[in-house]
Design a protein around this motif. Structure first.
Motif, mmCIF file in Angstrom:
data_model
loop_
_atom_site.group_PDB
_atom_site.id
_atom_site.type_symbol
_atom_site.label_atom_id
_atom_site.label_comp_id
_atom_site.label_asym_id
_atom_site.label_seq_id
_atom_site.Cartn_x
_atom_site.Cartn_y
_atom_site.Cartn_z
ATOM 1 N N TYR A 1 -0.016 -8.204 -6.438
ATOM 2 C CA TYR A 1 -0.587 -7.073 -6.506
ATOM 3 C C TYR A 1 0.299 -5.990 -5.733
ATOM 4 C CZ TYR A 1 -2.847 -8.113 -2.068
ATOM 5 O OH TYR A 1 -2.774 -8.740 -0.640
ATOM 6 N N LEU A 2 -0.113 -4.961 -5.767
ATOM 7 C CA LEU A 2 0.688 -3.887 -5.124
ATOM 8 C C LEU A 2 -0.226 -3.127 -3.953
ATOM 9 C CD1 LEU A 2 2.517 -1.634 -7.935
ATOM 10 C CD2 LEU A 2 3.423 -3.657 -6.652
ATOM 11 N N THR A 3 0.447 -2.958 -2.802
ATOM 12 C CA THR A 3 -0.313 -2.392 -1.794
ATOM 13 C C THR A 3 -0.195 -0.725 -1.935
ATOM 14 O OG1 THR A 3 1.777 -1.597 -0.561
ATOM 15 C CG2 THR A 3 0.848 -3.815 -0.254
ATOM 16 N N VAL B 1 2.218 1.252 -4.733
ATOM 17 C CA VAL B 1 1.935 2.237 -5.702
ATOM 18 C C VAL B 1 2.369 3.676 -5.610
ATOM 19 C CG1 VAL B 1 -0.164 3.238 -7.096
ATOM 20 C CG2 VAL B 1 -0.236 0.854 -6.144
ATOM 21 N N THR C 1 -3.903 -5.014 -9.243
ATOM 22 C CA THR C 1 -3.900 -4.101 -8.189
ATOM 23 C C THR C 1 -5.350 -3.431 -8.083
ATOM 24 O OG1 THR C 1 -1.803 -3.664 -8.123
ATOM 25 C CG2 THR C 1 -3.058 -2.161 -7.137
ATOM 26 N N THR D 1 -8.086 -4.159 -4.819
ATOM 27 C CA THR D 1 -8.216 -2.969 -4.223
ATOM 28 C C THR D 1 -9.875 -2.746 -4.062
ATOM 29 O OG1 THR D 1 -6.395 -1.827 -4.754
ATOM 30 C CG2 THR D 1 -8.229 -0.490 -3.878
#
Length: 333
Positions: free
Chosen positions: A143-145, A149, A280, A284
């Motif tokens: 996933y992206l932080t 993003v 993501t 989140t």
């Protein structure tokens, strides 16, 4: 959808029970002959589409897998398939360097086909419980932080000038914002129409995985990007995401090329794909304290265990804090 009955002469004793053919069909001249895999596969795929609501992707994957199996073991009647044939298929996967995921897909297609032959066609085949798929080790969810993003979306050049927008890249930026603001799969996002989005409720009804209808929810940020994009479009296309002045729907292949392009331009080391944005969204939500049951509904998972298997244990920060707070041997006394 189904194969021509005149070309499948061995099915007269069993296919009437499925409602596919009449027993008096003159095309079934030799009821003693055993139907082969290639003759039954079209019926299997038709069953998957009509009875099981399989997606086009699943149908295509299973069809390709079974055709490949036929090339390996021959066009056998399902009753003659034995464990040694399954082992031959697995061995060929190893020889070709196929990974566990690909091998598991091929084996799952064969198991599903044999189960169909047993339960729907009435053939006596080997026990599918004897067929084991390779174990697939659990991998870390990618996933992206929030910083990554922002890094990705900032790389998309939506402006031609200070006041002018580049509609092609505005389309892509809006698609990215919709993926980040809903958690939908890329295929679900591309299926949206202009009229799909209810801006008052922030919802849309889509047909998701398994051809099942569900409601998705848009974040305020994603709704604002959709509004901005639609205001500037001049075409009459029905699709929410289009390319060109004539409103042609944005295709999956084009969208995936764009994802690869901007991953490189953004300089992100991770392999950023459309599905990574779905991960993501889920992580989140989880990190911000959202109950896992709500995450299941947002993602459109049919079973809670699917969501748990993917995402529980992802937040290492919580585990580290628990380790620090509770691993105290002096307090244990």
């Amino acid at each position: 959808m189904f194969a021509d009955n005149s070309q499948t002469p061995g099915l007269v004793p069993v296919l009437p029970a499925m409602g596919l053919v009449e027993a008096r069909d003159p095309g079934f001249a030799n009821p003693e002959r055993q139907a082969t895999m290639s003759e039954l596969v079209p019926y299997f795929l038709g069953y998957g589409k009509v009875e099981r609501n399989w997606s086009d992707t699943t149908l295509r994957t299973y069809g390709n897998s079974l055709r490949w199996i036929i090339r390996i073991i021959g066009d056998l009647p399902p009753q003659r398939i034995r464990l040694e044939h399954v082992l031959r298929v697995k061995a060929d996967c190893v020889r070709r360097g196929a990974g566990n995921h690909h091998t598991a897909t091929v084996v799952a297609a064969l198991k599903s086909f044999l189960r169909f032959c047993q339960l729907s066609v009435g053939l006596e085949t080997m026990d599918v419980q004897q067929i084991r798929c390779p174990r697939i080790p659990k991998t870390e969810v990618l996933y992206l932080t929030p910083e990554e993003v922002q890094q990705f979306v900032a790389a998309i050049p939506i402006h031609k000038s200070q006041r002018g927008f580049d509609l092609k890249w505005l389309c892509f930026r809006t698609l990215v914002e919709v993926l980040l603001g809903t958690g939908v799969r890329i295929s679900e996002g591309l299926s949206l129409k202009r009229t799909s989005v209810n801006f008052q409720t922030g919802e849309a009804t889509i047909v998701g995985k398994g051809n099942k209808e569900r409601v998705i929810f848009f974040s305020p940020r994603s709704l604002n990007w959709i509004k901005e994009y639609l205001i500037r479009r001049k075409d009459g296309g029905e699709s929410l995401f289009v390319v060109g002045t004539n409103g042609r729907p944005l295709t999956l292949s084009t969208a995936l090329v764009w994802f690869r392009r901007f991953r490189e331009m953004a300089g992100i080391k991770k392999k950023v794909t459309a599905h990574v944005f779905r991960h993501t969204v889920a992580t989140t939500l989880l990190f911000n304290g959202c109950p896992i049951g709500h995450i299941k509904d947002i993602l459109g998972h049919e079973r809670l265990i699917t969501t748990c298997n993917f995402y529980l244990g992802t937040d290492k920060r919580a585990a580290k804090k628990a380790h620090r707070d509770f691993l105290d041997y002096e307090r244990a006394e």
